[in-house]
Design an enzyme around this catalytic site. Structure first.
Site, short mmCIF file in Angstrom:
data_model
loop_
_atom_site.label_atom_id
_atom_site.label_comp_id
_atom_site.label_asym_id
_atom_site.label_seq_id
_atom_site.Cartn_x
_atom_site.Cartn_y
_atom_site.Cartn_z
N ASP A 106 0.80 -1.23 0.00
CA ASP A 106 0.00 0.00 0.00
C ASP A 106 0.83 1.28 0.00
O ASP A 106 0.28 2.36 0.20
CB ASP A 106 -0.97 -0.01 1.18
N ASP A 166 -7.11 -4.94 -4.98
CA ASP A 166 -6.82 -3.57 -4.54
C ASP A 166 -5.42 -3.11 -4.99
O ASP A 166 -5.17 -1.91 -5.17
CB ASP A 166 -6.86 -3.45 -3.01
#
Ligand code: GLY
Length: 392
Positions: A106, A166
């Site tokens: 991330d 994601d």
């Protein structure tokens, strides 16, 4: 944009300036009342944000939202835009050490939303240096054997190589770094990840799997499952919107038409299942229509993706339909019940879901999430930019 697009643009109920101003007041209040500048907003059920440290995957969204307000303050010539730049800088600086982390995928969110926006809006070379180092760190999670970036787990786990849809959102960090002084290898890592993800994550109907585990030794497929959706074969709506947005971005960055096709196909699936208020349930297969099972964060990032598709699709009919999808979604989000009418409520956007797993002990719905507000601001600014473009 086709000739049909601009003519439809006045027909909406979105007061961009009022919405951004209301969101800016909430963002400022958090900064004004939070002496600990290492406590990043995360979730809120009412007037108070729960917080996370800089190492959490959501840490970049608050500084990112402050950068968007700074951008808007400059655009509208608010009296003191520099106050917003200072706020954004303070919360961005708190993430500096994260550029070296190799423990999660991330970094794209964490660093592009903070230092990436900082560099885009100020040209400060110190911000750029952090983005380049972060791209190097993220690239270390790529495996030539698997052809993907490892989303979760230890970087050298010999048993599992877990990738989530994601992860598509974190490729911008690599492509941007490649285009701004970093090695071409980063761009190749991003496109290889996108290419194998296209083959593995999409079902024939263009809905997405959430999580896939691969064999790190051979690159072979082990298991497809969900972490935040209802079940392994259901469609978690936020995962679907990460895919729509991620492939739309990658088309814009590379010009490869396969990425545009993939984004549009995933968007068509999403739009076909969307309820009348343009905000999806957390899982399309939940069968639950109540507000408490919605995920307005998915709708906010879908709106951002649709503005992009309206700009990028070559066919006028696609430009118009994605324009309507973007505006209709945004219009729904800036009104009750989604836009909070209470000045004291911590967030702007309500009725978001963190996790809709079938096992109710994992489930967290009916909350606010900092990234919902971040993408709502992004959508408002995208709408504002598009209107401005057509005026010129
Ligand atoms: N990327 C984590 C989430 O969407 O919840």
């Amino acid at each position: 944009m086709s000739r049909d697009g601009p003519a439809t643009r006045a027909i909406d109920g979105i007061d961009i300036d009022a919405c951004v101003a209301r969101m800016a007041r909430k963002l400022a209040r958090y900064d004004d009342h939070q002496p600990d500048k290492s406590a990043y907003p995360n979730e809120a059920k009412a007037d108070v944000w729960s917080t996370v440290p800089a190492s959490d995957w959501v840490s970049g969204f608050y500084p990112g939202a402050l950068w968007y307000v700074y951008e808007f303050a400059m655009r509208r010539q608010w009296p003191n835009p520099d106050l917003w730049r200072q706020r954004a800088h303070t919360w961005t600086a708190g993430l500096t050490a994260e550029q070296f982390t190799t423990t999660n995928h991330d970094l794209g969110f964490m660093i592009m939303d903070s230092f990436g926006h900082g560099y885009r809006l100020t040209g400060d070379a110190a911000y750029k240096a952090v983005v380049l180092q972060a791209a190097e760190s993220l690239s270390k999670r790529f495996s030539d054997t698997v052809g993907l970036i490892r989303s979760w787990g230890a970087i050298d786990d010999p048993e599992n190589f877990v990738v989530i849809i994601d992860n598509m959102m974190n490729l911008e960090l690599l492509v941007w770094a490649s285009d701004n002084g970093g090695p071409q290898r980063y761009r190749q890592v991003a496109t290889q990840h996108a290419d194998r993800s296209r083959l593995e994550f999409f079902r024939p109907d263009q809905s997405t799997y959430h999580v896939i585990d691969f064999n790190p030794q051979t690159g072979g497929l082990k298991r497809k499952y969900t972490h935040q959706g209802l079940g392994d074969e259901s469609c978690w709506s936020r995962g679907q919107t990460w895919a729509i947005y991620g492939y739309a971005y990658l088309f814009e960055a590379t010009g490869d038409p396969r990425y545009l096709e993939q984004s549009v196909a995933a968007a068509d699936y999403y739009l076909a299942r969307l309820p009348a208020d343009h905000v999806p349930p957390s899982d399309f297969d939940s069968g639950l229509a109540g507000l408490e099972y919605k995920d307005s964060s998915a709708a906010a990032l879908a709106s951002c993706a649709f503005f992009r598709l309206a700009r990028l699709c070559p066919q006028p009919s696609d430009q118009v339909r994605f324009w309507h999808a973007a505006v209709n979604t945004l219009e729904s989000l800036v009104q009750a019940p989604y836009f909070s009418s209470s000045p004291s409520h911590a967030s702007a956007l309500r009725y978001q879901a963190r996790n809709f797993h079938a096992d109710a002990s994992h489930r967290l719905t009916n909350t606010s999430l900092i990234f919902g507000d971040y993408f709502l601001l992004e959508a408002l600014l995208a709408y504002d930019s598009a209107i401005e473009t057509t005026r010129q």
